[in-house]
Design an enzyme around this catalytic site. Sequence first.
Site, PDB file in Angstrom:
ATOM      1  CD  GLU A 143      -2.804   1.196   2.569  1.00 33.05           C
ATOM      2  OE1 GLU A 143      -3.589   1.943   2.821  1.00 33.05           O
ATOM      3  OE2 GLU A 143      -2.286   0.416   3.537  1.00 33.05           O
ATOM      4  CG  HIS A 155       0.556   5.641   3.669  1.00 33.90           C
ATOM      5  ND1 HIS A 155       1.222   4.715   2.892  1.00 33.90           N
ATOM      6  CD2 HIS A 155      -0.663   5.256   4.118  1.00 33.90           C
ATOM      7  CE1 HIS A 155       0.151   3.618   2.774  1.00 33.90           C
ATOM      8  NE2 HIS A 155      -0.993   3.943   3.768  1.00 33.90           N
ATOM      9  CG  HIS A 211      -3.785   6.235   0.550  1.00 35.59           C
ATOM     10  ND1 HIS A 211      -3.909   6.876   1.773  1.00 35.59           N
ATOM     11  CD2 HIS A 211      -3.818   4.910   1.147  1.00 35.59           C
ATOM     12  CE1 HIS A 211      -3.914   6.186   2.830  1.00 35.59           C
ATOM     13  NE2 HIS A 211      -4.034   4.789   2.597  1.00 35.59           N
ATOM     14  NE  ARG A 243     -22.758  20.347 -11.246  1.00 35.28           N
ATOM     15  CZ  ARG A 243     -23.133  21.115 -10.336  1.00 35.28           C
ATOM     16  NH1 ARG A 243     -22.171  21.299  -9.256  1.00 35.28           N
ATOM     17  NH2 ARG A 243     -24.170  21.733 -10.165  1.00 35.28           N
ATOM     18  N   GLY A 270     -16.826   0.256  12.684  1.00 34.90           N
ATOM     19  CA  GLY A 270     -17.644   1.305  13.365  1.00 34.90           C
ATOM     20  C   GLY A 270     -16.935   2.605  13.604  1.00 34.90           C
ATOM     21  CB  ILE A 271     -13.975   3.905  14.207  1.00 35.70           C
ATOM     22  CG1 ILE A 271     -14.228   3.762  15.547  1.00 35.70           C
ATOM     23  CG2 ILE A 271     -12.790   4.911  14.078  1.00 35.70           C
ATOM     24  CD1 ILE A 271     -12.873   2.799  16.534  1.00 35.70           C
ATOM     25  CG  ASP A 294      -6.221  -0.620   7.326  1.00 40.95           C
ATOM     26  OD1 ASP A 294      -4.919  -0.860   7.065  1.00 40.95           O
ATOM     27  OD2 ASP A 294      -6.457   0.786   7.221  1.00 40.95           O
ATOM     28  N   GLY A 330      -5.462   3.056  10.561  1.00 46.30           N
ATOM     29  CA  GLY A 330      -5.574   1.899  10.655  1.00 46.30           C
ATOM     30  C   GLY A 330      -6.505   1.536  11.837  1.00 46.30           C
TER      31      GLY A 330
END
Length: 410
Positions: A143, A155, A211, A243, A270-271, A294, A330
């Site tokens: 990633e 990152h 990203h 759009r 949930g976050i 993640d 994460g």
Amino acid sequence: MPSNKSVSDASITQFINCRILREHQLQREDLWVRDGRILDPEKLFFDEQGYADEHVNCEGSIIAPGFIDVQINGGYGIDFSQASEDVSSGLSFVSKKILQHGVTSFCPTLVTSPPAVYHKVLPQVKVHDGGRGGAGVLGFHLEGPFISVEKKGAHPESFLRTFHSGGMEDLMDAYGSLDSVAMVTLAPELAGSQSVVRELCRRGITVSLGHSVANLSQAEEAVHHGASFITHLFNAMLPFHHRDPGIVGLLTSDQVPSGRTVYYGMIADGIHTNPAALRIAHRAHPSGLVLVTDAITAMGLPPGRHTLGQQVIEIQGLHAYVAGTTTLCGSIATMDMCVRHFKQAAGCSVEEALEAASLHPAQLLGVDHKKGNLDYGSDADLVLLDDALNVKATFISGEEVWRKEPEKKK
């Protein structure tokens, strides 16, 4: 032993008193396993006059295909993006720990790092099947570092790269080798990225978009060149706009080639994603949803400061932030938690929740001929669950590798 020794001397295990997930439905039938694979009982009975050597009483449990996590950065104090002389021991430690969460295969994920980290870490780990020692490795998910500065998230900006030399040359300079790589996340708006997408797909490597500040047409162009995944949908990309819906628009795009599916990762902790957004994505494109954790170093650890790649991160409750900021970096969720939260938040069926953690990631990686389902001939990677989708036991190649200890009576 089966009476017909010409077929196999291997013992046969019959799982009884279970509901198995097959053809998108929970079905009350037994599951037969031999040589680590799921067996067709009709062939066993009529062609071989065979029978079971061992019975496993599932006591009414659900049997689902083992979970597959295509985005996991580490856990239990281990950070896959930390170079060391013995990367495999840390990887093995995590692979054994995640068995309790029903994960039987995974893609260890490296976040944006300097070339020296990739050059040291990647050669030390080979693709391998799971077993008693832990979940199997399907290949690395890289990633970054070819991602957008504007959407870098957690990152480190100093290690981000572009394709200034024309594409694959830059990629190989960063990674050193692609031998054990299953997936690469990149930003499709970067100059030179489309030729990289094409070449990676030609080599059998899954390309994910993430990203990124790409608009929809840039994302669609990448899909035409072979990209097939979206890294943690909604997170680290342009927000949906009517759009130009950006990468999110791929979920309902009419430019996806016929016969192709664009899959998308969801961190259902949930976050990272509001339940309403999760429901919008699932209802727009249910067959493409792939649950990912993640998860970072701090999964399974207490609150406090830990590392993620080159960054220091801080755990506050269920939130993981880049230390001193409000930037999420994460999750500390486990895959079974994500399955349960997804079912509750999306209001989907048990079958849909389980397939989002098994069938869909297997299809994404092109391994659904042997994993992610309970079809005859598939690997007997199994997870036994109760009706609330709590993991009771995990099997790899038909062998029990983890079982929840019975609760002591008070």
